[in-house]
Design a protein around this motif. Structure first.
Motif, PDB file in Angstrom:
ATOM      1  N   ASP A  23      -3.438  -2.467  -5.908  1.00 46.66           N
ATOM      2  CA  ASP A  23      -2.944  -2.927  -4.600  1.00 46.66           C
ATOM      3  C   ASP A  23      -3.880  -4.034  -4.126  1.00 46.66           C
ATOM      4  O   ASP A  23      -5.084  -3.954  -4.321  1.00 46.66           O
ATOM      5  CB  ASP A  23      -2.978  -1.754  -3.613  1.00 46.66           C
ATOM      6  CG  ASP A  23      -2.497  -2.145  -2.225  1.00 46.66           C
ATOM      7  OD1 ASP A  23      -1.706  -3.107  -2.117  1.00 46.66           O
ATOM      8  OD2 ASP A  23      -2.901  -1.487  -1.246  1.00 46.66           O
TER       9      ASP A  23
ATOM     10  N   THR B 216      -4.778  -4.203   4.367  1.00 44.09           N
ATOM     11  CA  THR B 216      -5.551  -4.089   3.133  1.00 44.09           C
ATOM     12  C   THR B 216      -6.327  -5.370   2.865  1.00 44.09           C
ATOM     13  O   THR B 216      -5.742  -6.445   2.868  1.00 44.09           O
ATOM     14  CB  THR B 216      -4.615  -3.855   1.930  1.00 44.09           C
ATOM     15  OG1 THR B 216      -3.758  -2.767   2.219  1.00 44.09           O
ATOM     16  CG2 THR B 216      -5.409  -3.583   0.664  1.00 44.09           C
TER      17      THR B 216
ATOM     18  N   SER C 208       0.833  -1.204   0.000  1.00 42.94           N
ATOM     19  CA  SER C 208       0.000   0.000   0.000  1.00 42.94           C
ATOM     20  C   SER C 208       0.870   1.257   0.000  1.00 42.94           C
ATOM     21  O   SER C 208       0.562   2.233  -0.675  1.00 42.94           O
ATOM     22  CB  SER C 208      -0.940   0.001   1.212  1.00 42.94           C
ATOM     23  OG  SER C 208      -1.786  -1.117   1.155  1.00 42.94           O
TER      24      SER C 208
ATOM     25  N   LEU D 258      -4.784   3.153   2.850  1.00 44.58           N
ATOM     26  CA  LEU D 258      -4.348   3.041   4.233  1.00 44.58           C
ATOM     27  C   LEU D 258      -3.147   2.118   4.336  1.00 44.58           C
ATOM     28  O   LEU D 258      -3.173   1.001   3.845  1.00 44.58           O
ATOM     29  CB  LEU D 258      -5.493   2.424   5.036  1.00 44.58           C
ATOM     30  CG  LEU D 258      -5.870   3.115   6.332  1.00 44.58           C
ATOM     31  CD1 LEU D 258      -6.189   4.577   6.072  1.00 44.58           C
ATOM     32  CD2 LEU D 258      -7.061   2.420   6.957  1.00 44.58           C
TER      33      LEU D 258
HETATM   34 MG    MG Z   1      -1.837  -2.925   2.286  1.00 47.90          MG
END
Ligand code: MG
Ligand code: GTP
Length: 354
Positions: free
Chosen positions: A188, A168, A148, A160
């Motif tokens: 991501d 995540t 991330s 975040l």
């Molecule tokens: Mg992450």
């Protein structure tokens, strides 16, 4: 050990069978809870799920996990409530178990239906991205490797990033414009972990499909981790498990700023000569990473020389957005362009080839 440490909770690093769990609960004191690795991971996931799809995926995994364990749970409740096997109650227990099972089965299929509906929406979006022919990059890696942080660094996304496991759960896709002008997408995704429970891999299938549809996987590795080799192996295994092993891969060692000695850096580059070393935190190495991405994206391209009549300004715009332009000149008969065009884009220029 439970008594010595005054433990309230025992966590097993492996998955327990329902009967192992029941037997262990009999051994430890009454108020001590026994859970396994899968239950712990599911609890963390439940805490971090924020979107509807994320929550549904977690609930599906939780119910799949619960289903074979219902018997044990009921037996446990029964022995507590009834203070020891009263024969005549046996039948009642059986039917209760049947009711519970039916309920969980019903719940599982309703969650699956709902997820399938959401997956349809997602696949329409994904298809849109496929059709547009944009070069797609997926970040994959062990949890906490810095995926991330890296997408934030690359694309100014605001995903975040936390110093915790499984920060995540939901995939995020952002555009990245390469220096040559071409746009690519970066996604991501959820982090991997050693002994990833299979119920989770199945439940998060649609999320993991984001990795499967990529043109290039950036395998993000925490370069400062003592378990580096082990974590890399785990990621390779999971990529295999989801059928993504055939996709081109680029290893990215992150957290370069945490490598104290130049020795450590040299060792990494020696053992992994094709890898890129970066720090998502400081931005070091990011330029080189982008260059490497551009190189892979360009390796699929055709070199074309075209003359585009002035009426087809739209094609010139596409060339700028999607292709790598080597030279461009405005002549009497139109715009002369020499460019690298991605495979799905090259056909548009066919009739203007010179
Ligand atoms: Mg992450
Ligand atoms: N020192 C240093 N810390 C970093 C770097 N990149 C990420 N971190 C830290 O590592 C932790 C994990 O980063 P994330 O970006 O959340 O990692 P992730 O791979 O997305 O993790 P999951 O989503 O949980 O799988 C955070 O505390 C980041 O601040 C880096 O280059 N250097």
């Amino acid at each position: 050990m439970c008594r010595a440490y005054a433990a309230d909770l025992v966590v097993f690093d492996d998955e327990l069978t329902p009967s192992q769990q029941a037997n262990l609960e009999k051994i430890v004191d009454r108020d001590v809870k026994v859970i396994d690795r899968t239950a712990l991971i599911l609890d963390i996931f439940a805490l971090h799920a924020t979107t509807k799809e994320g929550r549904l995926q977690v609930r599906l995994a939780q119910n799949e996990y619960l289903y074979p364990r219902l018997r044990g749970m009921w037996a446990h409740l029964a022995s507590n409530r009834m203070g020891g096997g009263v024969g005549s109650r046996f039948g009642e227990g059986e039917s209760q178990l049947e009711v519970d099972r039916r309920m969980v089965r019903k719940r599982i299929s309703s969650i699956k239906r709902e997820l399938a509906r959401l997956d349809e929406i997602r696949s329409v979006q994904r298809e849109g991205r496929y059709k547009s022919g944009t070069f797609k990059i997926a970040l994959a890696g062990y949890t906490n490797a810095g995926k991330s942080s890296l997408i934030n660094r690359l694309t100014n996304a605001d995903v975040l990033s936390y110093d915790k496991l499984f920060a995540t759960l939901d995939p995020t896709t952002r555009k990245l414009r390469l220096p040559e002008g071409r746009e690519v997408t970066v996604t991501d995704t959820i982090g991997f972990i050693r002994k990833l429970p299979t119920t989770l891999v199945e439940s998060f299938k649609s999320t993991l499909d984001e990795i499967n549809g990529a043109d290039l996987i950036l395998h993000v590795v925490d370069g400062s981790s003592e378990e580096l080799a082990y974590q890399m192996e785990t990621v390779e295994e999971v990529l295999h498990q989801i059928g993504a092993e055939r996709i081109e891969r680029l290893t990215v060692f992150n957290k370069k700023d945490l490598l104290e000695s130049s020795d450590a850096v040299r060792r990494l580059s020696e053992t992994h000569p094709d890898a890129v070393l970066v720090s998502a935190e400081t931005g070091e190495g990011i330029e080189e990473l982008i260059e490497r991405i551009a190189k892979v994206a360009a390796s699929r391209d055709d070199l074309l020389t075209v003359v585009i009549p002035y009426m087809r300004g739209d094609l010139v715009a596409i060339a700028h957005k999607r292709c790598h332009i080597i030279s461009e000149a405005h002549e009497e008969d139109g715009t002369h362009i020499m460019l690298y065009a991605p495979p799905d884009c090259a056909h548009m220029f066919a009739e203007f080839a010179s």
